[in-house]
Design an enzyme around this catalytic site. Structure first.
Site, PDB file in Angstrom:
ATOM      1  N   GLY A   1      26.948  42.419  -2.430  1.00 48.90           N
ATOM      2  CA  GLY A   1      28.132  43.269  -2.410  1.00 48.90           C
ATOM      3  C   GLY A   1      27.926  44.746  -2.171  1.00 48.90           C
ATOM      4  O   GLY A   1      28.900  45.477  -1.949  1.00 48.90           O
TER       5      GLY A   1
ATOM      6  N   GLU B   1      21.701  39.004  -4.367  1.00 51.78           N
ATOM      7  CA  GLU B   1      22.039  38.276  -3.140  1.00 51.78           C
ATOM      8  C   GLU B   1      22.628  39.204  -2.083  1.00 51.78           C
ATOM      9  O   GLU B   1      23.776  39.022  -1.661  1.00 51.78           O
ATOM     10  CB  GLU B   1      23.081  37.188  -3.469  1.00 51.78           C
TER      11      GLU B   1
ATOM     12  N   CYS C   1      45.031  38.088  24.197  1.00 48.38           N
ATOM     13  CA  CYS C   1      46.482  38.308  24.156  1.00 48.38           C
ATOM     14  C   CYS C   1      47.007  38.367  22.738  1.00 48.38           C
ATOM     15  O   CYS C   1      47.761  37.491  22.308  1.00 48.38           O
ATOM     16  CB  CYS C   1      47.190  37.188  24.900  1.00 48.38           C
TER      17      CYS C   1
HETATM   18  C1  LIG Z   1      29.160  36.894   0.448  1.00 48.55           C
HETATM   19  C2  LIG Z   1      28.322  36.705  -0.738  1.00 48.55           C
HETATM   20  C3  LIG Z   1      27.181  37.492  -0.924  1.00 48.55           C
HETATM   21  C4  LIG Z   1      26.779  38.614   0.003  1.00 48.55           C
HETATM   22  O1  LIG Z   1      27.649  39.683  -0.065  1.00 48.55           O
HETATM   23  P1  LIG Z   1      27.303  41.031   0.747  1.00 48.55           P
HETATM   24  O2  LIG Z   1      28.490  41.874   0.539  1.00 48.55           O
HETATM   25  O3  LIG Z   1      27.114  40.647   2.164  1.00 48.55           O
HETATM   26  O4  LIG Z   1      26.085  41.608   0.147  1.00 48.55           O
HETATM   27  C5  LIG Z   1      26.373  37.209  -2.004  1.00 48.55           C
HETATM   28  N1  LIG Z   1      26.682  36.232  -2.882  1.00 48.55           N
HETATM   29  C6  LIG Z   1      27.782  35.456  -2.729  1.00 48.55           C
HETATM   30  C7  LIG Z   1      28.059  34.395  -3.723  1.00 48.55           C
HETATM   31  C8  LIG Z   1      28.639  35.670  -1.668  1.00 48.55           C
HETATM   32  O5  LIG Z   1      29.725  34.924  -1.536  1.00 48.55           O
END
Ligand SMILES: *Cc1c(COP(=O)(O)O)cnc(C)c1O
Length: 421
Positions: free
Chosen positions: A239, A275, A346
């Site tokens: 995130g 992540e 379009c």
């Molecule tokens: C999309 C997602 C991420 C990655 O989010 P980023 O904003 O790209 O860092 C990590 N964990 C989960 C569970 C996600 O759905």
């Protein structure tokens, strides 16, 4: 920082002139910089250095096998949200032991394949899913390592479509129900509870929502431990945002994020999993397009390019801003002009930018969209029967097509006409 800079007036991807790639593969296309990918991955490694941690790249941000292989060789684990992504990560050489499986709707088939191929943990998002993971594991004579994704009810203050940590969002179990759910999980012989998972949204440009969420997570970890659960791993999701408009955005840096994580969670002595997706690959990719026409309109001029919303959906889907720069550097002090930059599809939604002020653009000019590496190629479609655009990877002075453009013949052949028609 990235590796897309002008040299002698020509935009380069590392040591390769972008115009040279355009001449070789045609437009539009995506191009990724290996050095930028590795640098961003290294920033997270440095941010968490010294604490027990694992960086699981969120495959959904950009899932080309060349990108996954690059990160896998650097030691990255992966976060996957579908069977397809799991298979991609495995094919790129990532051991199951460093793959985490997220997502709100994992099917029994997906769970089975991951359990037999190896998985670090399932991030379970609901009670019915917990029951299915348990049943599949028992059926296979295995024990599934699980964390529950808890929804902290925190406002990530990002775009509504990528905000996932509020109570009304579909993700995770409400934090207030966590004790009950963990108690049930502990009674199921097919599950081994190893930790807690969270992911509150994407493109966060402020640490505050993370901090609020992680404080709730720390509290919950203590409560669950007191209940007798062996909470030893915290998966904090992804995130962290990136600067899409370089002139005026300064999201927190990975080392600031890492310092906050230690401050809020360090005392628990848990392994930390993060992540990140967007921050690793977003600014490691450009989308390059050619101007087809410049059209004078009533009160505004349009630059019509050969890329469209089907190739890069983010502006239409999330009202996203991408910096758009000419591949030939404009002369210093060139007069600027406001353009609407649009694709040929379009739909009025096929607009990349409105009243964008830039040096004059002519038909034939190449333009590069910055920050297009994440949620770009992976969200593309063949709407309007526009072939998926190629992906190219650069390393130093070398480049290679890592996904080629399909021919129209291939596209047409995917359809079948029923015999009875
Ligand atoms: C999309 C997602 C991420 C990655 O989010 P980023 O904003 O790209 O860092 C990590 N964990 C989960 C569970 C996600 O759905």
């Amino acid at each position: 920082m990235d590796h897309f800079i002008y040299r002698q007036g020509r935009l380069h991807a590392e040591d390769v002139p972008v115009a040279e790639i355009a001449a070789a593969v045609g437009t539009p296309f995506y191009v990724y910089s290996t050095a930028t990918l590795l640098r961003h991955y290294a920033l997270f490694e440095e941010a968490l250095e010294g604490s027990d941690h694992l960086i699981c790249y969120a495959v959904k941000a950009a899932s080309n096998q060349a990108i996954l292989t690059t990160l896998a060789r650097a030691g990255a684990g992966m976060d996957v949200v579908s069977l397809g992504e799991y298979l991609r990560a495995r094919a790129a050489g990532v051991p199951g032991e460093i793959i985490v499986f997220s997502g709100v709707g994992k099917t029994a088939d997906e769970i089975r394949t991951a359990l037999s191929g190896g998985i670090r943990q399932f991030n379970v998002e609901s009670e019915p899913e917990m029951e299915v993971v348990n049943a599949v594991a028992l059926d296979m004579g295995k024990v599934a390592p699980v964390a529950f994704r808890v929804n902290p009810d925190v406002d990530a203050r990002t775009h509504a479509k990528i905000s996932t940590g509020k109570a009304e969002n579909k993700f995770g179990i409400p934090i207030a129900r966590a004790r009950e759910v963990y108690a049930r999980a502990a009674s199921l012989p097919g599950l081994e509870v190893i930790g807690i998972d969270m992911h509150i949204g994407s493109q966060l440009t402020d640490l505050e929502p993370f901090r609020l969420a992680y404080e709730k997570l720390a509290e919950l970890a203590e409560v669950l431990r007191a209940d007798g659960h062996d909470i030893r791993r915290l998966d904090l999701g992804g995130g962290l945002g990136i600067p899409y408009a370089r002139s005026n955005e300064t999201p927190p840096l990975p080392h600031e994020y890492g310092a906050m994580i230690r401050r809020v969670l360090g005392h628990l002595g848990c392994e930390i999993v993060i992540e990140p997706g967007r921050l690793i690959v977003g600014n490691a990719g450009l989308m390059v397009t050619r101007t087809i026409y410049v059209k004078q309109g009533e009160g505004r001029d349009f630059v019509i390019v050969d890329a469209a919303m089907n190739d890069l959906l983010r502006p239409a889907m999330y009202d996203a801003h991408h910096d758009i720069v000419p591949v030939e550097e404009p002369a210093p002090g060139a007069a600027e002009h406001a353009y609407d930059i649009v694709g040929p599809v379009c739909e009025t939604g096929d607009t990349f930018a409105r009243a964008r002020v830039m040096a004059p653009v002519s038909a034939g000019d190449l333009l590069a969209f910055r920050g297009a590496g994440a949620y770009g190629a992976v969200m593309a479609s063949e709407y309007n029967t526009r072939p998926l655009i190629p992906e190219v990877m650069v390393k130093g002075d070398q480049f290679a097509v890592i996904r080629r453009r399909p021919s129209f013949d291939e596209i047409l052949k995917r359809d079948t006409i029923p015999e009875w028609l």
